[in-house]
Scaffold this active site. Structure first.
Site, PDB file in Angstrom:
ATOM      1  CE  LYS A  11      -0.897  44.772 -32.817  1.00 47.55           C
ATOM      2  NZ  LYS A  11      -0.941  43.332 -31.787  1.00 47.55           N
ATOM      3  CE1 TYR A  51      -4.609  40.052 -32.370  1.00 45.44           C
ATOM      4  CE2 TYR A  51      -6.344  41.749 -31.581  1.00 45.44           C
ATOM      5  CZ  TYR A  51      -4.620  41.225 -32.521  1.00 45.44           C
ATOM      6  OH  TYR A  51      -4.020  42.004 -32.839  1.00 45.44           O
ATOM      7  CG  ASN A 114       2.894  43.503 -30.889  1.00 44.17           C
ATOM      8  OD1 ASN A 114       1.790  44.761 -30.800  1.00 44.17           O
ATOM      9  ND2 ASN A 114       2.675  42.298 -30.599  1.00 44.17           N
ATOM     10  CG  HIS A 117      -2.068  40.789 -37.006  1.00 46.03           C
ATOM     11  ND1 HIS A 117      -2.431  40.312 -35.728  1.00 46.03           N
ATOM     12  CD2 HIS A 117      -3.031  40.679 -37.486  1.00 46.03           C
ATOM     13  CE1 HIS A 117      -3.035  39.119 -36.642  1.00 46.03           C
ATOM     14  NE2 HIS A 117      -3.359  39.467 -37.723  1.00 46.03           N
ATOM     15  CD  GLU A 128      -5.777  36.939 -38.858  1.00 46.79           C
ATOM     16  OE1 GLU A 128      -5.562  36.228 -38.053  1.00 46.79           O
ATOM     17  OE2 GLU A 128      -5.060  37.600 -39.376  1.00 46.79           O
TER      18      GLU A 128
END
Ligand code: GDP
Ligand code: MG
Length: 141
Positions: A11, A51, A114, A117, A128
Site C-alpha cells: 500500500k 474494495y 497498514n 493487502h 483480484e
C-alpha cells in the site's frame, strides 16, 4: 497443500517508506514466488471497484482516499498454500494486534495505513488477480 496464486498489494504507506524490497524478501523467504508485478497509482474508480465489497462499511471513503494517496506495488504471489501463507506473513488487519515479526507489526502505522493487502480466500484471489492482470501477464514459476 495445493499450488495457489494470491493477490498482494504493497500500500502507499509502505511504498513511501521504501520497504518494497524488504517485503518482497519476506515473500521469497517464505517460498512465495512473484508471478506478476506492477507499480500503479490507482484511480478513485479502480480503488472503489477493488474494495467494492466494503462499500457499505463506515471506513470505505477513508480506505479509498488512502489507497489513491500514492503509488502502490501490486503482485501475484505463487506457492503452496499461497493465500494463507501470505495472510500469515501480513499479520492482523490492525497492526496493534499483529504478531511480532509480521509485515504489519514491523511496517504498518495504523489500521488505515497498514502496509499490505492480501486476498482472503482462493475464490477472491482469482477475482483480484484478474482485476489487475490479464492472464497472459501472470507467469507460472
Ligand atoms: P484485511 O483483509 O486484513 O486488509 O482487512 P479488511 O478486508 O477487513 O479491510 C480492508 C482494509 O480496510 C484494511 O486493510 C484496512 O486498511 C481498512 N479497514 C478495515 N477495518 C477498518 C476499520 O475499522 N477502520 C479503518 N479506518 N480502516 C479499516
Ligand atoms: Mg480483506
Amino acid at each position: 497443500m495445493a499450488l495457489e496464486r494470491t493477490l498482494s498489494i504493497i500500500k502507499p504507506d509502505a511504498v513511501a517508506k521504501n520497504v518494497v524490497g524488504e517485503i518482497y524478501s519476506r515473500f521469497e523467504k517464505a517460498g512465495l514466488k512473484v508471478a506478476a508485478a506492477r507499480m500503479k497509482h490507482l484511480s478513485r474508480a479502480e480503488a472503489e471497484g477493488f474494495y467494492a465489497v466494503h462499500r457499505e462499511r463506515p471506513f470505505f471513503n477513508a480506505l479509498v482516499e488512502f489507497m489513491i494517496s500514492g503509488p502502490v506495488m501490486i503482485q501475484v504471489l505463487q506457492g503452496e498454500g499461497a493465500v494463507l501463507k501470505n495472510r500469515e506473513l501480513m499479520g492482523a488487519t490492525n497492526p496493534k494486534d499483529a504478531a511480532a515479526g509480521t509485515i504489519r507489526a514491523d511496517f504498518a502505522d495504523s489500521i488505515d495505513a497498514n502496509a499490505v493487502h492480501g486476498s482472503d480466500s482462493l475464490e477472491n484471489a482469482a477475482i483480484e488477480v484478474a482485476y489487475f492482470f490479464p492472464a497472459t501477464d501472470v507467469y507460472t514459476r
